[in-house]
Design a protein around this motif. Structure first.
Motif, short mmCIF file in Angstrom:
data_model
loop_
_atom_site.label_atom_id
_atom_site.label_comp_id
_atom_site.label_asym_id
_atom_site.label_seq_id
_atom_site.Cartn_x
_atom_site.Cartn_y
_atom_site.Cartn_z
N ALA A 1 82.00 56.61 12.56
CA ALA A 1 82.66 55.51 12.65
C ALA A 1 81.72 54.25 13.18
O ALA A 1 81.78 53.15 12.90
CB ALA A 1 83.92 55.62 13.44
N ARG B 1 79.80 50.85 11.13
CA ARG B 1 79.78 49.10 11.50
C ARG B 1 78.55 48.42 11.33
O ARG B 1 78.60 47.28 11.04
CB ARG B 1 80.19 49.30 13.18
CG ARG B 1 81.80 49.70 13.23
CD ARG B 1 82.11 49.64 14.67
NE ARG B 1 83.49 50.07 15.04
CZ ARG B 1 84.05 50.33 16.20
NH1 ARG B 1 83.06 49.97 17.12
NH2 ARG B 1 85.13 50.80 16.41
N THR C 1 84.81 49.43 6.85
CA THR C 1 85.65 49.65 8.04
C THR C 1 86.55 48.53 8.17
O THR C 1 87.78 48.72 8.71
CB THR C 1 84.84 49.81 9.19
OG1 THR C 1 83.88 48.48 9.34
CG2 THR C 1 83.77 50.86 9.17
N SER C 2 86.56 47.35 7.51
CA SER C 2 87.57 46.16 7.70
C SER C 2 88.73 46.54 6.79
O SER C 2 89.88 46.39 7.34
CB SER C 2 86.72 44.95 7.07
OG SER C 2 86.81 44.97 5.86
N LEU D 1 89.65 49.60 6.16
CA LEU D 1 90.13 50.73 6.98
C LEU D 1 90.93 50.55 8.10
O LEU D 1 92.18 51.24 8.17
CB LEU D 1 89.07 51.75 7.33
CG LEU D 1 89.52 53.03 7.70
CD1 LEU D 1 90.04 53.84 6.95
CD2 LEU D 1 88.24 53.87 8.42
N ALA D 2 90.56 49.42 8.68
CA ALA D 2 91.26 48.96 9.98
C ALA D 2 92.41 48.18 9.60
O ALA D 2 93.48 48.10 10.33
CB ALA D 2 90.57 48.11 10.72
N SER D 3 92.80 47.62 8.51
CA SER D 3 93.97 46.75 8.08
C SER D 3 95.17 47.65 7.81
O SER D 3 94.97 48.83 7.25
CB SER D 3 93.31 45.91 7.07
OG SER D 3 93.58 46.56 5.67
N ARG D 4 96.33 47.06 7.67
CA ARG D 4 97.41 47.75 7.33
C ARG D 4 97.61 47.91 5.91
O ARG D 4 98.36 48.80 5.13
CB ARG D 4 98.93 46.94 7.96
CG ARG D 4 99.00 47.46 9.26
CD ARG D 4 100.27 46.82 9.97
NE ARG D 4 101.36 47.33 9.40
CZ ARG D 4 102.81 47.08 9.76
NH1 ARG D 4 103.01 46.29 10.73
NH2 ARG D 4 103.72 47.49 9.09
N TRP E 1 94.66 51.82 6.32
CA TRP E 1 95.06 53.06 7.07
C TRP E 1 96.33 53.79 6.96
O TRP E 1 96.59 55.08 6.86
CB TRP E 1 94.68 52.85 8.54
CG TRP E 1 95.49 51.97 9.48
CD1 TRP E 1 95.37 50.85 9.88
CD2 TRP E 1 96.83 52.52 9.82
NE1 TRP E 1 96.43 50.02 10.50
CE2 TRP E 1 97.39 51.19 10.62
CE3 TRP E 1 97.67 53.63 10.04
CZ2 TRP E 1 98.52 51.10 11.47
CZ3 TRP E 1 98.96 53.34 10.61
CH2 TRP E 1 99.31 52.46 11.21
#
Length: 466
Positions: free
Chosen positions: A248, A252, A261-262, A264-267, A270
């Motif tokens: 992880a 970045r 990763t952007s 992956l982090a949003s609703r 994930w």
């Protein structure tokens, strides 16, 4: 990456030829996943092993399916979808040959690992369709490809059970070897080459991801037999988690990161990925491990042959799924992919209730699995794939579908690992008991409940912008 979309005026034969080639390509992987399920008891018997080792073989198969989807899907950005698809099918051929001639469970496991890598064919097929077809045709074509994900209308599991009863599990891999060779030929002549991207493959990220997933899932699979506090289990678990943390961090700053990763982090990311992981964990742990043992166990189960087990408890789900998946591909774009995921998740959870509460009844088990053929095999799998493609960022269209495809393998391997561990822990050193199999069904039901919670948390790009 530049893509070329087929227009609605393109000749139908081109569409049909492309779709046929991709169906054969994904079938090369899928039949290796489904045809073996009714033959697991035969593998245990002929290779003089136990359910824990057989579970490990299945876990590693789906684990490397996950790793293959992420790494090979991303690698195809640089070498081309068609070339990567041919390479994955060639690896599958090697794995099938290894299982045909396997003298020991160790060689058998190596063969299963090689076969698992070819799961990347699904991600490559979705990306190829997305890049060569118009949006109007994409939904229907994706539904057909996804239908294969639940098996070849149940015929594969039926053949698998019949072959296991007559000549043994080796005959299954001989059949899949021939089919995969045919797929290679058809893909070579019918799948067009697509544009490739500039950049470099994120091998560091791929290595850390592979090490992390392998450590965590092997610890879950072997913890029941090694002991959850044993040095080997703890080393695998801690090492796997550490590798995932390093992965992880590395992603970045990576220029051509293997995972966005952007997203992956949003609703939109994930919750969708968790829904896929938990859904596959619940269904695969149940359908590809517990049900074959429950239906074939003498005294503790239904005492059926491998053929009858496949015919009554595996074929209905696959056959109904083959009908429901294209319909889901048709209606998904019209009612919304997120809503389709919710419908499929609710239906799948509802079907699990009688399955978990009344496993002693073969008729209830039969009916529940038939319903799952519609709600899970047909509707939910198609909807999860459709939502992943629809929610991907425009500048990185392959990021979320690749991740979601990997989660299929992660969930499947996790579910089988947990089910095998539960059966081993409750049964002890003897044959699987009914109580052990019932406990494994409860663990699978827990995963499906978590999947429903995750589905409720999903937001689409339009939701987030609004």
């Amino acid at each position: 990456m530049t893509t070329v979309r087929d227009q609605s005026s393109a000749p139908a034969v081109r569409y049909a030829a492309l779709l046929t080639a991709l169906v054969l390509a994904v079938a090369g992987y899928q039949i290796n996943a489904t045809m073996l399920a009714p033959a697991l008891p035969d593998v245990i018997r002929r290779l003089h092993t136990d359910s824990d080792a057989a579970g490990l073989a299945q876990t590693l198969f789906f684990l490397f399916a996950a790793i293959g989807q992420v790494t090979l899907g991303r690698l195809s950005d640089y070498v081309g979808r068609r070339r990567m698809l041919l390479a994955t099918l060639a690896v599958a051929v090697l794995g099938e040959a290894a299982c045909v001639f396997a003298p020991t469970i160790e060689i058998f496991i190596v063969g299963r690992i090689l076969q698992g890598v070819s799961a990347a064919a699904f991600t490559l097929a979705y990306l190829t369709l997305h890049e060569t077809l118009s949006p109007r045709k994409f939904g229907g074509a994706m539904g057909i490809i996804t239908a294969v994900n639940g098996g070849i209308a149940g015929v594969d599991t039926l053949i698998g059970g019949s072959v296991a009863d007559s000549v043994g599990f080796r005959g299954i891999f001989l059949i899949t070897l021939v089919i995969t060779l045919v797929a290679i030929v058809v893909v070579y002549f019918r799948v067009p080459a697509t544009e490739v991207s500039t950049g470099r493959m994120d091998w560091k990220g791929a290595a850390l991801l592979g090490i992390g997933l392998t450590g965590v899932l092997l610890a879950l699979n072997q913890g029941g037999s090694w002991g959850w506090t044993s040095p080997a289990t703890l080393v695998l678990l801690v090492g796997g988690v550490l590798a995932l943390v390093l992965f992880a961090v590395a992603e970045r700053s990576a220029r051509d990161a293997i995972i966005d990763t952007s997203v992956l982090a949003s609703r939109r990311g994930w919750p969708l990925l968790l829904c896929t992981v938990f859904t596959l964990a619940g269904v695969f742990g149940m359908l590809n491990f517990t049900i074959p043992l429950l239906t074939q166990a003498e005294g503790e189960g239904y005492g059926l042959s491998a053929t009858m087990s496949a015919l009554l408890f595996l074929v209905p789900a696959s056959a109904l799924g083959a009908v429901a998946a294209p319909l889901a591909g048709h209606f998904g774009p019209r009612i919304g992919w997120r809503r389709s995921v919710l419908v499929g998740s609710v239906g799948t959870a509802a079907a699990f209730v009688p399955l978990v509460l009344f496993p002693q009844s073969s008729w209830i088990t039969f009916a529940a699995l038939a319903v799952l053929g519609v709600t899970y095999t047909g509707y939910l799998l198609t909807s999860l794939n459709g939502l992943a493609v629809d929610s991907a960022p425009a500048d990185k269209p392959g990021s979320l579908p690749g991740l979601n495809g990997a989660c299929f393998g992660i969930g499947a391997s996790l579910g089988i690992a947990v089910s095998a561990s539960v059966v081993t822990a409750v049964s002890g050193d003897g044959a699987p008991t009914f109580d052990a199999l019932h406990a494994a069904l409860w663990s699978s039901g827990g995963f499906v409940a978590l999947a429903l919670v995750a589905a409720l948390l999903i937001k689409t790009p339009d939701d987030q912008n609004g």
